[in-house]
Design an enzyme around this catalytic site. Structure first.
Site, PDB file in Angstrom:
ATOM      1  N   GLU A  15       8.619  16.513  15.100  1.00 14.11           N
ATOM      2  CA  GLU A  15       9.136  16.438  14.141  1.00 14.11           C
ATOM      3  C   GLU A  15       8.605  17.204  13.086  1.00 14.11           C
ATOM      4  OE1 GLU A  15       8.126  12.705  11.962  1.00 14.11           O
ATOM      5  OE2 GLU A  15      10.319  12.550  11.232  1.00 14.11           O
ATOM      6  N   GLU A  64       8.757   1.603  11.251  1.00 14.97           N
ATOM      7  CA  GLU A  64      10.064   2.420  11.251  1.00 14.97           C
ATOM      8  C   GLU A  64       9.374   4.023  11.321  1.00 14.97           C
ATOM      9  OE1 GLU A  64      13.206   1.829  11.106  1.00 14.97           O
ATOM     10  OE2 GLU A  64      12.804  -0.318  10.897  1.00 14.97           O
ATOM     11  N   LYS A  72       0.850  -1.211  -0.198  1.00 16.25           N
ATOM     12  CA  LYS A  72      -0.022   0.120   0.163  1.00 16.25           C
ATOM     13  C   LYS A  72       1.054   1.110  -0.001  1.00 16.25           C
ATOM     14  CE  LYS A  72      -2.026   3.127   1.956  1.00 16.25           C
ATOM     15  NZ  LYS A  72      -1.856   4.304   1.466  1.00 16.25           N
ATOM     16  N   CYS A 113      13.426  10.902   7.504  1.00 10.18           N
ATOM     17  CA  CYS A 113      13.302  10.572   8.852  1.00 10.18           C
ATOM     18  C   CYS A 113      14.456  10.876   9.702  1.00 10.18           C
ATOM     19  CB  CYS A 113      12.818   9.213   8.923  1.00 10.18           C
ATOM     20  SG  CYS A 113      13.994   8.032   8.070  1.00 10.18           S
TER      21      CYS A 113
HETATM   22  P1  NAD Z   1       1.879   8.710   7.304  1.00 10.49           P
HETATM   23  O1  NAD Z   1       2.127   7.812   8.851  1.00 10.49           O
HETATM   24  O2  NAD Z   1       0.804   9.633   7.445  1.00 10.49           O
HETATM   25  O3  NAD Z   1       1.760   7.760   6.396  1.00 10.49           O
HETATM   26  C1  NAD Z   1       2.437   6.457   5.886  1.00 10.49           C
HETATM   27  C2  NAD Z   1       1.622   5.693   5.330  1.00 10.49           C
HETATM   28  O4  NAD Z   1       0.477   4.835   6.315  1.00 10.49           O
HETATM   29  C3  NAD Z   1       0.869   6.079   4.225  1.00 10.49           C
HETATM   30  O5  NAD Z   1       0.753   5.154   3.259  1.00 10.49           O
HETATM   31  C4  NAD Z   1      -0.474   6.213   4.683  1.00 10.49           C
HETATM   32  O6  NAD Z   1      -1.477   6.138   3.782  1.00 10.49           O
HETATM   33  C5  NAD Z   1      -0.655   4.955   5.798  1.00 10.49           C
HETATM   34  N1  NAD Z   1      -1.687   5.092   6.668  1.00 10.49           N
HETATM   35  C6  NAD Z   1      -2.021   6.518   7.222  1.00 10.49           C
HETATM   36  N2  NAD Z   1      -3.282   6.081   8.207  1.00 10.49           N
HETATM   37  C7  NAD Z   1      -3.466   4.699   8.360  1.00 10.49           C
HETATM   38  C8  NAD Z   1      -3.992   3.849   9.085  1.00 10.49           C
HETATM   39  N3  NAD Z   1      -4.835   4.423   9.870  1.00 10.49           N
HETATM   40  N4  NAD Z   1      -3.753   2.564   8.920  1.00 10.49           N
HETATM   41  C9  NAD Z   1      -2.830   2.054   8.106  1.00 10.49           C
HETATM   42  N5  NAD Z   1      -2.044   2.874   7.303  1.00 10.49           N
HETATM   43  C10 NAD Z   1      -2.370   4.397   7.209  1.00 10.49           C
HETATM   44  O7  NAD Z   1       3.381   9.085   7.413  1.00 10.49           O
HETATM   45  P2  NAD Z   1       3.812   9.970   6.236  1.00 10.49           P
HETATM   46  O8  NAD Z   1       3.507  11.465   6.532  1.00 10.49           O
HETATM   47  O9  NAD Z   1       3.421   9.516   4.647  1.00 10.49           O
HETATM   48  O10 NAD Z   1       5.393   9.985   6.369  1.00 10.49           O
HETATM   49  C11 NAD Z   1       6.236  10.750   6.893  1.00 10.49           C
HETATM   50  C12 NAD Z   1       6.527  10.131   8.146  1.00 10.49           C
HETATM   51  O11 NAD Z   1       7.296   8.839   7.932  1.00 10.49           O
HETATM   52  C13 NAD Z   1       7.591  10.904   8.989  1.00 10.49           C
HETATM   53  O12 NAD Z   1       7.158  10.674  10.461  1.00 10.49           O
HETATM   54  C14 NAD Z   1       8.729  10.366   8.852  1.00 10.49           C
HETATM   55  O13 NAD Z   1       9.868  10.518   9.982  1.00 10.49           O
HETATM   56  C15 NAD Z   1       8.419   8.893   8.877  1.00 10.49           C
HETATM   57  N6  NAD Z   1       9.417   7.997   8.104  1.00 10.49           N
HETATM   58  C16 NAD Z   1      10.217   7.087   8.713  1.00 10.49           C
HETATM   59  C17 NAD Z   1      11.262   6.507   8.165  1.00 10.49           C
HETATM   60  C18 NAD Z   1      12.219   5.518   9.055  1.00 10.49           C
HETATM   61  O14 NAD Z   1      12.850   4.735   8.432  1.00 10.49           O
HETATM   62  N7  NAD Z   1      12.025   5.562  10.505  1.00 10.49           N
HETATM   63  C19 NAD Z   1      11.568   6.465   6.994  1.00 10.49           C
HETATM   64  C20 NAD Z   1      10.853   7.561   6.282  1.00 10.49           C
HETATM   65  C21 NAD Z   1       9.760   8.264   6.776  1.00 10.49           C
END
Ligand code: NAD
Length: 504
Positions: A408, A277, A202, A311
């Site tokens: 963040e 992550e 997804k 991240c």
């Molecule tokens: P997000 O959590 O909003 O979304 C991530 C994914 O989760 C998307 O595909 C989204 O559609 C899905 N999602 C959202 N709500 C959901 C739910 N209720 N159930 C299941 N899936 C759901 O994050 P974002 O804004 O897309 O990404 C940014 C975040 O990702 C930042 O906090 C960043 O630090 C983190 N990140 C972490 C790493 C790591 O390796 N630790 C790497 C990259 C990004």
């Protein structure tokens, strides 16, 4: 930043041909199909706000079909029982195909996400290739052990033989974010496939285009039907349904800490395994014995690369007070020299943020910092036709309890503080609910190693930042996550350990 005007360069032929298809589909059991409801949603070029494609808006029904296909493909062993050398060859072929199509993929990633072309073309997509190559190698090295036991109740003349073997965990739901879509997707798919799992992917709703293209390439590489399935859609609909599904054995998630918590709740139903992550607020520490010019450049790259939508971005700078003015001025000069524009323009060093919602959120954080008494050394505003370009920003006069220091921001925003001694800065750097990464700049290796031991972070870089490799585990302590991506550690996320103990 004065308002930003730019031309949108024409995409290359292959990227344009992909865009010309306009409406994209899910991939379920080896077939491309629309969402069962027929609903779609738009994906936008964040630089301009222009719609560049329609994706299927999937819901529970689509997710259920995809999971059923992945379940069947797992249960009949078409992938998990394929001999490891054959699995390895297919993973290597996927890497080759990504590499052969890298110019198309890089432009699609830029158009969908906004990033400057070089970020995808020279850093992230080669990183995705390396993930598949690295895990292609590990597919043939999934080993258990033989274990001597002290069991002494076997019948006279019989012996005990005990060993462990590692087996694929089953059906994996991979849920990924929008900041670095292809490489983060590869970090899930490559180890899961090497282990013998089947998947439902997804992608993030903002950035699904390269996921569609990647899955096409994976099918072309010879992955059997049903091994990789793709459902596009919103997190609260498709993502949530995947996280809840009782036939999914594991969720591999990258995204925000808030969504990570929701995933954990959703996973409770069948107690599926979860790796997370999550977010970060990573400190960069510049000691008084640092190579100052290298540290200035390194600290600027650590926060401004990919517009800070990383991240492990080095978003909290702690600089020794003897160097503070020189370092912050140096970073501000670099920030002011960064060329912003459409990511497809080869001269662009920083593109827009991923969406208008996100750039507004980043600007609200900057305003909260100002409101709390921080000073803006440079940047601080947004521009561009879609309001998505946020100028690289440095804030000083910050205090540990300010929202901008604790949360963040996920944008090109650095908060900078001065320190005088090592214990003080270690405790300031560790004063965070996150523990993803940290950087230390010092010419003394003993200083560097002392910090590496003392910092509560999943990765510590000494005299560098964001040094990634497919062989190096990456992931967080504290609320930055559970488990690790990349490296041999990642393979374990997708394996169950079985103990066999026999009397013979
Ligand atoms: P997000 O959590 O909003 O979304 C991530 C994914 O989760 C998307 O595909 C989204 O559609 C899905 N999602 C959202 N709500 C959901 C739910 N209720 N159930 C299941 N899936 C759901 O994050 P974002 O804004 O897309 O990404 C940014 C975040 O990702 C930042 O906090 C960043 O630090 C983190 N990140 C972490 C790493 C790591 O390796 N630790 C790497 C990259 C990004």
């Amino acid at each position: 930043m004065t308002d930003l005007a730019f031309e949108t360069p024409k995409p290359n032929q292959a990227a344009q041909a992909f865009l010309d298809r306009r409406e994209h589909r899910n991939f379920v059991g080896g077939a491309w199909q629309a969402s069962q409801s027929g609903d779609t949603f738009e994906t936008l070029d964040p630089a301009t706000g222009e719609c560049i494609g329609l994706l299927p808006r999937s819901n529970k029904v689509d997710v259920d079909q995809a999971v059923t296909a992945a379940r069947a493909a797992f249960d009949d062993g078409r992938w998990s029982k394929m001999i490891p050398m054959e699995r390895s060859k297919i993973l290597w072929r996927i890497a080759d195909l990504i590499e052969e199509n890298i110019d198309e993929l890089a432009e699609l990633e830029t158009l969908d996400q906004g990033k400057a072309l070089y970020v995808g073309r020279w850093a992230e997509i080669p990183g995705a290739v390396n993930q598949f190559r690295y895990f292609s190698g590990l597919a043939t090295k999934i080993e258990g052990s033989t274990i001597p036991t002290s069991i002494n109740y076997q019948p006279e003349g019989k012996e005990v033989f005990a060993y462990t073997q590692k087996e694929p965990i089953g059906v994996v739901g991979a849920i990924v974010p929008w900041n670095s879509p292809l490489v983060l997707t590869a970090m899930k798919l490559a180890p899961a496939l090497a282990a013998g799992c089947t998947l439902v992917l997804k992608p993030a709703e903002n950035t699904s285009l390269t996921a569609v293209r990647l899955v096409e390439l994976m099918a072309e590489a010879g992955l059997p039907d049903g091994v990789i399935n793709l459902v596009c859609g919103y997190g609260a609909e498709a993502g949530q349904a995947l996280a809840e599904h009782s036939q999914v054995d594991k969720i591999a998630f990258t995204g925000s800490t808030a969504t990570g918590r929701r995933i954990l709740d959703a996973a409770q139903g069948n107690l599926k395994k979860v790796t997370l992550e999550l977010g970060g607020k990573s400190p960069v520490i510049i000691m008084d014995d640092a190579d100052v010019d290298a540290a200035i450049q390194g600290a600027a790259n650590a926060i401004f690369f990919n517009g800070g939508q990383v991240c492990i971005a080095g978003s909290r700078l702690y600089c020794h007070s003897s160097l503070f003015d020189r370092v912050t001025q140096g970073i501000a000069e670099i920030a002011q020299g960064i060329k912003m524009g459409h990511g497809l323009d080869q001269a662009t060093q920083m593109g827009p943020l991923v969406s208008r919602e996100h750039s507004s959120k980043v600007c609200e954080y900057i305003d909260s910092g100002k409101g709390d008494g921080a000073s803006i050394l440079c940047g601080g505003d947004a521009a561009g036709p879609n309001g998505t370009f946020v100028a690289p920003t440095v804030l000083t006069d910050v205090k540990a309890d300010m929202q901008i220091v604790r949360e963040e921001v996920f944008g090109p925003v650095l908060v900078a503080s001065a320190f005088d001694d090592a214990d003080e800065v270690i405790s300031a750097a560790n004063d965070s609910e996150y523990g993803l990464a940290a950087g230390v700049w010092s010419e003394s290796l003993s200083n560097g190693l002392r910090f590496a031991n003392a910092l509560r972070a999943g990765t510590v870089w000494i005299n560098g930042h964001a040094m990634y490799d497919a062989s190096l585990p990456i992931g967080g302590m504290k609320q930055s996550g559970w488990g690790r991506d990349s490296g041999q550690a990642a393979l374990e996320n997708y394996l169950e350990l079985k103990t066999v103990c026999a009397i013979h």
